[in-house]
Design an enzyme around this catalytic site. Structure first.
Site, mmCIF file in Angstrom:
data_model
loop_
_atom_site.group_PDB
_atom_site.id
_atom_site.type_symbol
_atom_site.label_atom_id
_atom_site.label_comp_id
_atom_site.label_asym_id
_atom_site.label_seq_id
_atom_site.Cartn_x
_atom_site.Cartn_y
_atom_site.Cartn_z
ATOM 1 N N HIS A 269 -0.925 -0.062 5.735
ATOM 2 C CA HIS A 269 -1.410 0.960 6.666
ATOM 3 C C HIS A 269 -0.391 2.081 6.900
ATOM 4 C CE1 HIS A 269 -4.433 -2.141 8.572
ATOM 5 N NE2 HIS A 269 -4.494 -2.065 7.249
ATOM 6 N N GLU B 127 -14.829 4.436 10.026
ATOM 7 C CA GLU B 127 -15.330 5.490 10.910
ATOM 8 C C GLU B 127 -15.175 6.872 10.302
ATOM 9 O OE1 GLU B 127 -14.036 3.282 15.116
ATOM 10 O OE2 GLU B 127 -13.269 5.279 14.636
ATOM 11 N N TYR C 14 -9.010 7.093 19.966
ATOM 12 C CA TYR C 14 -10.114 6.651 19.123
ATOM 13 C C TYR C 14 -10.325 5.137 19.181
ATOM 14 C CZ TYR C 14 -10.611 11.419 17.884
ATOM 15 O OH TYR C 14 -10.844 12.775 17.976
ATOM 16 N N GLN D 112 0.808 -1.207 0.000
ATOM 17 C CA GLN D 112 0.000 0.000 0.000
ATOM 18 C C GLN D 112 0.847 1.265 0.000
ATOM 19 O OE1 GLN D 112 -2.460 -0.513 3.473
ATOM 20 N NE2 GLN D 112 -3.544 -2.262 2.616
ATOM 21 N N TYR E 255 -10.196 -10.024 9.432
ATOM 22 C CA TYR E 255 -10.412 -10.577 8.103
ATOM 23 C C TYR E 255 -10.629 -12.086 8.166
ATOM 24 C CZ TYR E 255 -8.891 -6.014 6.474
ATOM 25 O OH TYR E 255 -8.792 -4.667 6.251
#
Length: 373
Positions: free
Chosen positions: A151, A244, A254, A89, A265
């Site tokens: 991430h 979110e 959070y 990513q 997953y």
């Protein structure tokens, strides 16, 4: 705010909407609209920024910074992009102009970087002279590094005081998001020189890194400033469910991974809690996950019925979501572009009054959302 002449913008966007561009028409509860194709042939475009002359900068995750000028994607990438790694990513991520870009030509890039210690999220400051980047300086690096390629987060935004917010994901290692001596899994607030911003919530706490503004965030890939309150709004990926929408408040936790609406997953639970003391609840969540990316409040003149609405792109469910809030209460939600069949990576409010979208594909596109008539 960026400044530019009305004439320059008008000329630029007339060229962008030339008849050669492909049009598509869609209907919604509030307005009918078309998609105009501004550019295509981009390799997984990730972020979009508007220059004062009406042209656009686009990042490609593959490591290139591209210029769209007079409605044409320029063939050669902009030189001077900092050394980065393209893995999983990671790659070249966000591009954000300095609030006084018209005067100082300064911009900021977030990207993945690798060395012998592993990979991480970095932010570099640079000057753009119209052809290349100069005086490139790394101002932020999330530590420690790790070997995962997931991430990285990387979304950025400025507040009204000129402080820079940078999201860093948990890097695929859940416990890191609750470790405040570890830069992963939170939002960092820094100055344009990379120093901890004055007033950061943990400056007097030696157990927390000084740049932290929030923690307990999984992977924020949408960040924007509310046009009226100045608050920084974000969204983040959940796992299977639990995406979110949040307002970022100084020092707040959070909750990830101790609190989540999602499951792993694998199908197994991550937590049996969706709320708990000391954790900030989301304004809105999605279950199942839509894989949100990119977000913007609509503030233009082309769609009066959309004024103040929040638009969120979706990768997994391939759509654009319109959200209307009354303060912090969600009062409307509408799915748009559900039959487009494209992953929406970024959503931007353009200075021309149109929404602009990027699609995440090997042949990625830049779209303008404009009225149907």
């Amino acid at each position: 705010m960026l400044t530019c002449s009305r004439l320059a913008l008008t000329l630029s966007f007339v060229l962008v909407s030339a008849p050669a561009l492909a049009d598509r028409t869609f209907s919604s509860d509030k307005a009918d609209f078309r998609l105009e194709t501004v550019a295509q042939g981009l390799e997984h475009p990730w972020s979009l920024a508007f220059l004062p002359d009406g042209s656009q900068l686009v990042t490609e995750r593959a490591g290139r910074l591209r210029l769209i000028e007079n409605g044409e994607l320029q063939p050669d990438p902009i030189s001077g992009v900092p050394e980065l790694v393209v893995a999983g990513q990671g790659g070249l991520l966000d591009v954000l102009l300095h609030p006084q870009f018209a005067d100082n030509q300064t911009l900021f890039l977030s990207y993945a970087h690798r060395n012998n210690a592993g990979m991480t999220t970095r932010v570099a400051r640079a000057e753009f002279d119209g052809q290349q980047l100069r005086n490139v300086d790394v101002i932020f690096e999330a530590l420690p590094r790790s070997g995962t390629s997931r991430h990285f987060a990387g979304r950025m935004e400025f507040d009204t005081d000129g402080n820079l917010y940078v999201s860093v994901g948990d890097r695929g290692d859940k416990p890191r998001a609750q470790d405040t001596a570890d830069d992963a899994g939170g939002v960092h607030r820094i100055t344009v020189n990379g120093d901890p911003a004055p007033g950061n919530p943990f400056l007097e706490d030696g157990s927390v890194n000084d740049t932290f503004f929030t923690y307990g965030n999984r992977n924020i890939q949408g960040m924007t400033r509310h046009p009226e309150t100045g608050d920084i709004w974000t969204h983040e990926h959940g796992p299977r469910g639990g995406d979110e929408v949040n307002i970022i408040n100084a020092g707040d936790n959070y909750g990830w991974p101790d609190v989540t609406y999602g499951i792993a997953y694998s199908g197994f639970p991550i937590s049996d809690k969706t709320t708990m003391d000391g954790v900030t609840d989301p304004l809105h969540y999605w279950d199942p996950s839509i894989a949100p990316s990119g977000m913007a409040f609509y503030t233009g003149d082309l769609f009066s019925a959309w004024q103040g609405d929040l638009f969120v792109g979706a990768l997994k469910l391939q759509k654009l979501v319109r959200l209307r809030f009354d303060g912090k209460d969600l009062v409307e939600e509408e799915d748009l572009l559900v039959d487009l069949g494209e992953r929406i990576r970024d959503v931007r409010m353009g200075p021309d009054g149109a929404l602009w979208l990027l699609t995440d594909a090997g042949n990625g596109k830049v779209y303008r959302v404009v009225p149907a008539d």
